[in-house]
Scaffold this active site. Structure first.
Site, PDB file in Angstrom:
ATOM      1  CG  ASP A   1      52.116  39.703  48.060  1.00  0.00           C
ATOM      2  OD1 ASP A   1      52.247  39.221  49.402  1.00  0.00           O
ATOM      3  OD2 ASP A   1      50.928  39.328  47.529  1.00  0.00           O
TER       4      ASP A   1
ATOM      5  CG  ASN B   1      41.151  40.713  41.511  1.00  0.00           C
ATOM      6  OD1 ASN B   1      41.950  39.672  42.002  1.00  0.00           O
ATOM      7  ND2 ASN B   1      41.826  41.841  41.144  1.00  0.00           N
TER       8      ASN B   1
ATOM      9  CG  HIS C   1      44.832  39.313  43.353  1.00  0.00           C
ATOM     10  ND1 HIS C   1      44.825  40.620  43.762  1.00  0.00           N
ATOM     11  CD2 HIS C   1      44.907  38.512  44.668  1.00  0.00           C
ATOM     12  CE1 HIS C   1      44.434  40.586  45.255  1.00  0.00           C
ATOM     13  NE2 HIS C   1      44.882  39.245  45.676  1.00  0.00           N
TER      14      HIS C   1
ATOM     15  CD  GLU D   1      45.430  43.355  41.715  1.00  0.00           C
ATOM     16  OE1 GLU D   1      44.598  42.290  41.592  1.00  0.00           O
ATOM     17  OE2 GLU D   1      45.430  43.885  42.608  1.00  0.00           O
TER      18      GLU D   1
HETATM   19  C1  GLP Z   1      45.867  39.669  48.863  1.00  0.00           C
HETATM   20  C2  GLP Z   1      47.545  39.029  48.645  1.00  0.00           C
HETATM   21  C3  GLP Z   1      47.298  37.787  48.418  1.00  0.00           C
HETATM   22  C4  GLP Z   1      46.235  36.748  49.126  1.00  0.00           C
HETATM   23  C5  GLP Z   1      44.845  37.481  48.559  1.00  0.00           C
HETATM   24  C6  GLP Z   1      43.855  36.996  49.571  1.00  0.00           C
HETATM   25  O1  GLP Z   1      46.030  41.014  48.289  1.00  0.00           O
HETATM   26  N1  GLP Z   1      48.193  39.909  47.823  1.00  0.00           N
HETATM   27  O2  GLP Z   1      48.678  36.947  48.438  1.00  0.00           O
HETATM   28  O3  GLP Z   1      46.213  35.638  48.945  1.00  0.00           O
HETATM   29  O4  GLP Z   1      44.948  38.988  48.679  1.00  0.00           O
HETATM   30  O5  GLP Z   1      43.497  37.566  50.845  1.00  0.00           O
HETATM   31  P1  GLP Z   1      42.687  36.953  51.843  1.00  0.00           P
HETATM   32  O6  GLP Z   1      43.362  35.652  52.216  1.00  0.00           O
HETATM   33  O7  GLP Z   1      42.789  37.786  52.883  1.00  0.00           O
HETATM   34  O8  GLP Z   1      41.266  36.769  51.401  1.00  0.00           O
END
Ligand code: GLP
Length: 237
Positions: free
Chosen positions: A67, A133, A135, A140
């Site tokens: 992403d 959430n 995702h 989402e």
């Molecule tokens: C982000 C990314 C995800 C990631 C998630 C968790 O928004 N788009 O690919 O896995 O949130 O992030 P973190 O590892 O900082 O908790």
């Protein structure tokens, strides 16, 4: 059945690395989808050290971003910059194939990226974190198993979570691989650590699979490896 490994927090990076190597070693030249965020940082750093020590090589890995934020291409908080700092600094690592958030037509850009991935044979391994959430990448809540790479509006909580980096300019949109491309990976490595992920980890792994928690759609995947630290695992029965 998912292979779920629960480890003390101090061992999370090493256990993530072991799981990563186990999966990529199953393929001669794996196309690997890579998450950004805090969760996989320990994995990438441990991998960098292991490569430097001559213990392993990632030269055969074909890396793909999963992403990107719709921001200036070289914004310091972009995923592109993240990979430059944390993946492309690994000695023998190939540059990460990326979405271009400055493309004039973002829907066409999502389609281009998906076509490039398909031409590479699709993902062999997807390395995923999880949002609070539920995702995956920027899929989402509401994202179905059929949704493909596309431009998406980011949830308020997703924007909030990255305000520490982006400040008030937290992006409203993202480019993401869809659930179809992620679920289509031949193997999935799901990583989660920290108490803030305990609730969503339980929903994802034990709840009824539903687009309301996109990560729960992984439950039917035939090669799902999950590495959790004890904090993230504490709501599992
Ligand atoms: C982000 C990314 C995800 C990631 C998630 C968790 O928004 N788009 O690919 O896995 O949130 O992030 P973190 O590892 O900082 O908790």
């Amino acid at each position: 059945m998912a292979d779920i490994r629960i480890v003390p927090s101090l061992d999370f990076a090493t256990a993530s690395l072991d799981a990563f190597l186990e999966l990529v070693d199953e393929f001669p030249s794996p196309a690997v989808g890579l998450a950004t965020g805090n969760t996989p940082l320990g994995l990438y750093h441990a991998l960098g050290r292991a490569v430097m020590d001559g213990a392993v090589s990632v030269g055969q890995v074909r890396p793909f971003a999963i992403d990107e934020y719709v921001v200036a291409r070289h914004h310091p908080c972009s995923n592109r910059e993240f990979f430059e700092r944390h993946w492309e600094t690994i000695e023998d690592a190939a540059p990460v194939a990326q979405f271009d958030p400055e493309a004039p037509d973002l829907a066409a850009e999502a389609a281009r990226f998906a076509a490039a991935l398909a031409a590479a044979g699709g993902l062999d391994v997807a390395v995923l974190g999880i949002g609070t959430n539920g995702h995956l990448a920027f899929n989402e809540p509401g994202s179905t198993a059929e949704c493909r790479a596309r431009v998406v509006e980011l949830a308020d909580g997703t924007r909030e979570a990255v305000k520490g980096c982006f400040g008030a300019e937290s992006p409203r949109a993202g480019l993401t691989l869809g659930m179809a491309e992620l679920l289509g990976a031949r193997a999935v490595l799901l990583l989660a650590n920290g108490a803030s992920k305990a609730g969503v980890v339980a929903r994802a792994l034990r709840g009824v699979p539903s687009p309301e928690c996109p990560a729960s759609l992984l439950q039917g995947h035939e090669r799902l490896l999950v590495v959790l630290d004890e904090d993230a695992a504490r709501a599992l029965d």
